[in-house]
Design an enzyme around this catalytic site. Structure first.
Site, PDB file in Angstrom:
ATOM      1  N   LEU A 127       0.830  -1.205   0.000  1.00 15.45           N
ATOM      2  CA  LEU A 127       0.000   0.000   0.000  1.00 15.45           C
ATOM      3  C   LEU A 127       0.869   1.262   0.000  1.00 15.45           C
ATOM      4  CD1 LEU A 127      -3.024   0.975   0.407  1.00 15.45           C
ATOM      5  CD2 LEU A 127      -2.568   0.955   2.855  1.00 15.45           C
ATOM      6  N   GLY A 133       2.124   7.466   2.889  1.00 11.15           N
ATOM      7  CA  GLY A 133       2.157   6.532   4.012  1.00 11.15           C
ATOM      8  C   GLY A 133       0.856   6.683   4.768  1.00 11.15           C
ATOM      9  N   SER A 134       0.821   7.661   5.664  1.00 10.85           N
ATOM     10  CA  SER A 134      -0.432   7.937   6.397  1.00 10.85           C
ATOM     11  C   SER A 134      -1.503   8.451   5.434  1.00 10.85           C
ATOM     12  CB  SER A 134      -0.177   8.986   7.475  1.00 10.85           C
ATOM     13  OG  SER A 134       0.898   8.592   8.288  1.00 10.85           O
ATOM     14  N   ILE A 159       7.626  -2.264   2.301  1.00  5.99           N
ATOM     15  CA  ILE A 159       6.740  -3.416   2.121  1.00  5.99           C
ATOM     16  C   ILE A 159       7.329  -4.657   2.809  1.00  5.99           C
ATOM     17  CG2 ILE A 159       5.492  -4.862   0.447  1.00  5.99           C
ATOM     18  CD1 ILE A 159       4.730  -1.753   0.617  1.00  5.99           C
ATOM     19  N   GLU A 364       0.536   0.184   9.783  1.00  2.00           N
ATOM     20  CA  GLU A 364      -0.929  -0.039   9.728  1.00  2.00           C
ATOM     21  C   GLU A 364      -1.673   1.119  10.405  1.00  2.00           C
ATOM     22  OE1 GLU A 364      -2.427  -4.032  10.221  1.00  2.00           O
ATOM     23  OE2 GLU A 364      -0.430  -4.820   9.819  1.00  2.00           O
ATOM     24  N   SER A 367      -0.116   6.006  15.461  1.00  2.00           N
ATOM     25  CA  SER A 367      -1.014   6.271  16.604  1.00  2.00           C
ATOM     26  C   SER A 367      -1.860   7.517  16.381  1.00  2.00           C
ATOM     27  CB  SER A 367      -0.187   6.421  17.884  1.00  2.00           C
ATOM     28  OG  SER A 367       0.372   5.172  18.216  1.00  2.00           O
TER      29      SER A 367
HETATM   30  C1  LIG Z   1       8.479  -2.075   9.997  1.00  2.00           C
HETATM   31  C2  LIG Z   1       7.492  -1.539   9.010  1.00  2.00           C
HETATM   32  C3  LIG Z   1       6.734  -2.438   8.240  1.00  2.00           C
HETATM   33  C4  LIG Z   1       5.820  -1.943   7.300  1.00  2.00           C
HETATM   34  N1  LIG Z   1       5.144  -2.829   6.494  1.00  2.00           N
HETATM   35  C5  LIG Z   1       4.301  -2.348   5.531  1.00  2.00           C
HETATM   36  C6  LIG Z   1       3.643  -3.226   4.621  1.00  2.00           C
HETATM   37  O1  LIG Z   1       3.774  -4.459   4.696  1.00  2.00           O
HETATM   38  N2  LIG Z   1       2.855  -2.688   3.655  1.00  2.00           N
HETATM   39  C7  LIG Z   1       2.661  -1.359   3.526  1.00  2.00           C
HETATM   40  O2  LIG Z   1       1.941  -0.950   2.631  1.00  2.00           O
HETATM   41  N3  LIG Z   1       3.279  -0.487   4.372  1.00  2.00           N
HETATM   42  C8  LIG Z   1       4.088  -0.956   5.362  1.00  2.00           C
HETATM   43  N4  LIG Z   1       4.724  -0.085   6.221  1.00  2.00           N
HETATM   44  C9  LIG Z   1       4.522   1.345   6.038  1.00  2.00           C
HETATM   45  C10 LIG Z   1       3.711   1.981   7.141  1.00  2.00           C
HETATM   46  O3  LIG Z   1       2.374   1.617   7.054  1.00  2.00           O
HETATM   47  C11 LIG Z   1       3.963   3.500   7.064  1.00  2.00           C
HETATM   48  O4  LIG Z   1       5.299   3.696   7.502  1.00  2.00           O
HETATM   49  C12 LIG Z   1       2.989   4.281   7.922  1.00  2.00           C
HETATM   50  O5  LIG Z   1       1.702   4.251   7.360  1.00  2.00           O
HETATM   51  C13 LIG Z   1       3.439   5.738   8.083  1.00  2.00           C
HETATM   52  O6  LIG Z   1       3.718   6.296   6.839  1.00  2.00           O
HETATM   53  P1  LIG Z   1       5.093   7.087   6.598  1.00  2.00           P
HETATM   54  O7  LIG Z   1       6.221   6.227   7.053  1.00  2.00           O
HETATM   55  O8  LIG Z   1       5.096   7.578   5.217  1.00  2.00           O
HETATM   56  O9  LIG Z   1       5.012   8.291   7.633  1.00  2.00           O
HETATM   57  P2  LIG Z   1       4.204   9.653   7.406  1.00  2.00           P
HETATM   58  O10 LIG Z   1       2.915   9.398   6.708  1.00  2.00           O
HETATM   59  O11 LIG Z   1       5.148  10.638   6.821  1.00  2.00           O
HETATM   60  O12 LIG Z   1       3.879  10.054   8.883  1.00  2.00           O
HETATM   61  C14 LIG Z   1       4.926  10.398   9.802  1.00  2.00           C
HETATM   62  C15 LIG Z   1       4.346  10.641  11.153  1.00  2.00           C
HETATM   63  O13 LIG Z   1       3.473  11.770  11.098  1.00  2.00           O
HETATM   64  C16 LIG Z   1       2.479  11.634  12.092  1.00  2.00           C
HETATM   65  N5  LIG Z   1       1.150  11.728  11.457  1.00  2.00           N
HETATM   66  C17 LIG Z   1       0.719  11.115  10.334  1.00  2.00           C
HETATM   67  N6  LIG Z   1      -0.558  11.425  10.065  1.00  2.00           N
HETATM   68  C18 LIG Z   1      -0.960  12.266  11.039  1.00  2.00           C
HETATM   69  C19 LIG Z   1      -2.179  12.956  11.345  1.00  2.00           C
HETATM   70  N7  LIG Z   1      -3.269  12.804  10.570  1.00  2.00           N
HETATM   71  N8  LIG Z   1      -2.206  13.754  12.430  1.00  2.00           N
HETATM   72  C20 LIG Z   1      -1.131  13.910  13.222  1.00  2.00           C
HETATM   73  N9  LIG Z   1       0.049  13.281  12.999  1.00  2.00           N
HETATM   74  C21 LIG Z   1       0.133  12.475  11.931  1.00  2.00           C
HETATM   75  C22 LIG Z   1       2.684  10.251  12.747  1.00  2.00           C
HETATM   76  O14 LIG Z   1       3.452  10.395  13.925  1.00  2.00           O
HETATM   77  C23 LIG Z   1       3.497   9.519  11.708  1.00  2.00           C
HETATM   78  O15 LIG Z   1       4.282   8.453  12.255  1.00  2.00           O
HETATM   79  C24 LIG Z   1       5.632  -0.562   7.174  1.00  2.00           C
HETATM   80  C25 LIG Z   1       6.376   0.339   7.962  1.00  2.00           C
HETATM   81  C26 LIG Z   1       7.288  -0.151   8.874  1.00  2.00           C
HETATM   82  C27 LIG Z   1       8.065   0.832   9.717  1.00  2.00           C
END
Ligand SMILES: Cc1cc2nc3c(=O)[nH]c(=O)nc-3n(C[C@H](O)[C@H](O)[C@H](O)COP(=O)(O)OP(=O)(O)OC[C@H]3O[C@@H](n4cnc5c(N)ncnc54)[C@H](O)[C@@H]3O)c2cc1C
Length: 382
Positions: A127, A133-134, A159, A364, A367
């Site tokens: 995904l 990410g978020s 991934i 997933e 927080s």
């Molecule tokens: C070990 C590991 C395994 C993973 N496995 C998979 C997988 O199998 N498949 C897959 O698709 N993805 C996977 N991921 C990706 C994971 O889902 C994303 O890292 C996660 O969704 C956060 O996206 P980002 O890293 O781009 O952080 P960002 O989207 O840049 O976010 C960074 C931080 O901003 C803050 N934030 C985000 N949104 C908000 C909000 N609305 N309000 C306030 N604060 C916010 C949070 O603190 C967040 O951690 C994995 C990640 C890790 C670390």
């Protein structure tokens, strides 16, 4: 000896109690594993878990489809995590990777589940992208229709099982509408032309993780899961189920940290008696025990609600994931503290738990994202 009194809570049926005992016996016989080569170890774990029948809980039987039993998934994840983070990972990814097919796949696509349930094929859920990410609705990887096929171009990152998986469920922009309504989900085999691993990613608690590249990857139209434009709905419904299980894994890590701390503080002599006799230590242990039980209540409440026919458990699953992962971090931090120097010694069980728990507060849905979900659901219901 881990606390098993929660198994008598009304959330469970006798089959769950039998399963909890079976997976406990399995972990005692098979774990922990030497995790030097994480990809090889995960493949071996998937094969063993499949051979011994536990992966049948990660996806429905294609011949007799029934809903996923989230309580079974949570009990298995909690138990595996208590013994070995990599074993939990290997189990969980079979469920998450196959999840969109389990929930939305047609009969032909579901045949693939025979292989994931047997441990013969490794699944992955693709995904996340660099800029989404978020912000899932911002996915850019494109899937362009070309007669009876789709052509995929772009990248995915972070991934799990990247480089190990036999197939990926890939979420791509098909453009039926802007944002979330223009996404679709595809089954992409790992051996298809144009697909490659751009980079292996190393993290504080090692497991197979990669950035994926799609250069004109051609998949038949039959690889589409559900209808064009259903991708966001499919991803969210899958996460609804598996988020509670992330809470269960966190609960397993926390329970192990509490058990290790009880054993340590009862045997470590300080100031003329066991560490556990000091009231400030007891206060830490009380906080840890409350966090563990409260997390268990939220995790198994979400799992029970899904098992009792709730179409969606978005609020319950988000609460379970948020609370269990955040409080597990707290429990494990206290465990490290009460172990003194040993707590930060490389290879010590609580040092490992300290690294294992961290990513669960990010993936997933971080927080903060869970809080947004809970607040929206709570406000909408008010
Ligand atoms: C070990 C590991 C395994 C993973 N496995 C998979 C997988 O199998 N498949 C897959 O698709 N993805 C996977 N991921 C990706 C994971 O889902 C994303 O890292 C996660 O969704 C956060 O996206 P980002 O890293 O781009 O952080 P960002 O989207 O840049 O976010 C960074 C931080 O901003 C803050 N934030 C985000 N949104 C908000 C909000 N609305 N309000 C306030 N604060 C916010 C949070 O603190 C967040 O951690 C994995 C990640 C890790 C670390």
């Amino acid at each position: 000896m881990p606390d098993k009194t929660f198994l008598s809570w009304p959330f469970f049926d006798d089959r769950h109690r039998a399963l909890a005992q079976a997976i406990e016996e399995w972990t005692t016989a098979n774990l922990p594993v030497d995790n030097k080569d994480v990809a090889a170890v995960c493949r071996a774990l998937v094969q063993k878990l499949g051979r011994d029948g536990f992966l049948k809980h990660t996806a429905p039987d294609p011949d007799a489809p029934s809903p996923l039993d989230v309580r079974a998934l949570c009990l298995i994840r909690e138990t595996l995590a208590r013994h070995d983070g990599l074993a939990d990972f290997a189990f969980a990814m079979q469920g998450l990777g196959a999840g969109p097919i389990s929930l939305f796949g047609n009969a032909a696509q579901r045949r693939l589940l025979e292989r994931t349930r047997a441990g013969e094929a490794i699944a992955a859920f693709a995904l996340t992208e660099q800029k989404s990410g978020s912000d899932v609705a911002n996915i850019a990887l494109s899937a362009r229709r070309d007669r009876d096929a789709y052509i995929l171009d772009g990248e995915k990152t972070w991934i799990s099982n990247g480089g190990s998986a036999d197939f990926y469920v890939v979420f791509a922009r098909t453009g039926e509408a802007p944002g979330a309504k223009g996404l679709s989900a595809f089954i992409v085999p790992a051996n298809v032309a144009g697909f490659s691993i751009a980079e292996h990613l190393e993290v504080i608690a090692p497991h197979p993780l990669a950035r994926l590249r799609f250069d004109g990857v051609r998949v038949p139209a039959s690889a589409l899961i559900g209808a064009p434009g259903d991708g966001f709905k499919i991803a969210m419904a899958t996460l609804d189920i598996f988020r509670a299980t992330v809470g269960a894994a966190a609960l397993g890590f926390a329970r192990r940290a509490l058990d290790e701390t009880i054993a340590r503080t009862k045997t470590r002599e300080l100031f003329g008696g066991p560490l556990a006799d000091l009231q400030m230590v007891q206060a830490h242990i009380a906080d840890m025990a409350v966090d563990v039980d409260a997390a268990a209540l939220l995790v198994y409440r979400a799992a029970w609600a899904k098992g009792n026919g709730a179409a969606r458990v978005t609020r319950e699953a988000a609460m379970a994931k948020l609370f269990a992962t955040e409080r597990a971090q707290n429990v494990i931090d206290k465990a490290v503290q009460l172990h003194g120097g040993d707590g930060v010694r490389r290879g010590h069980i609580v040092e490992r738990l300290y690294r294992e728990i961290r990513a669960l507060r990010i993936y997933e849905g971080a927080s903060e994202v869970q809080k947004v979900v809970i607040a929206r659901q709570t406000l909408a219901g008010a």
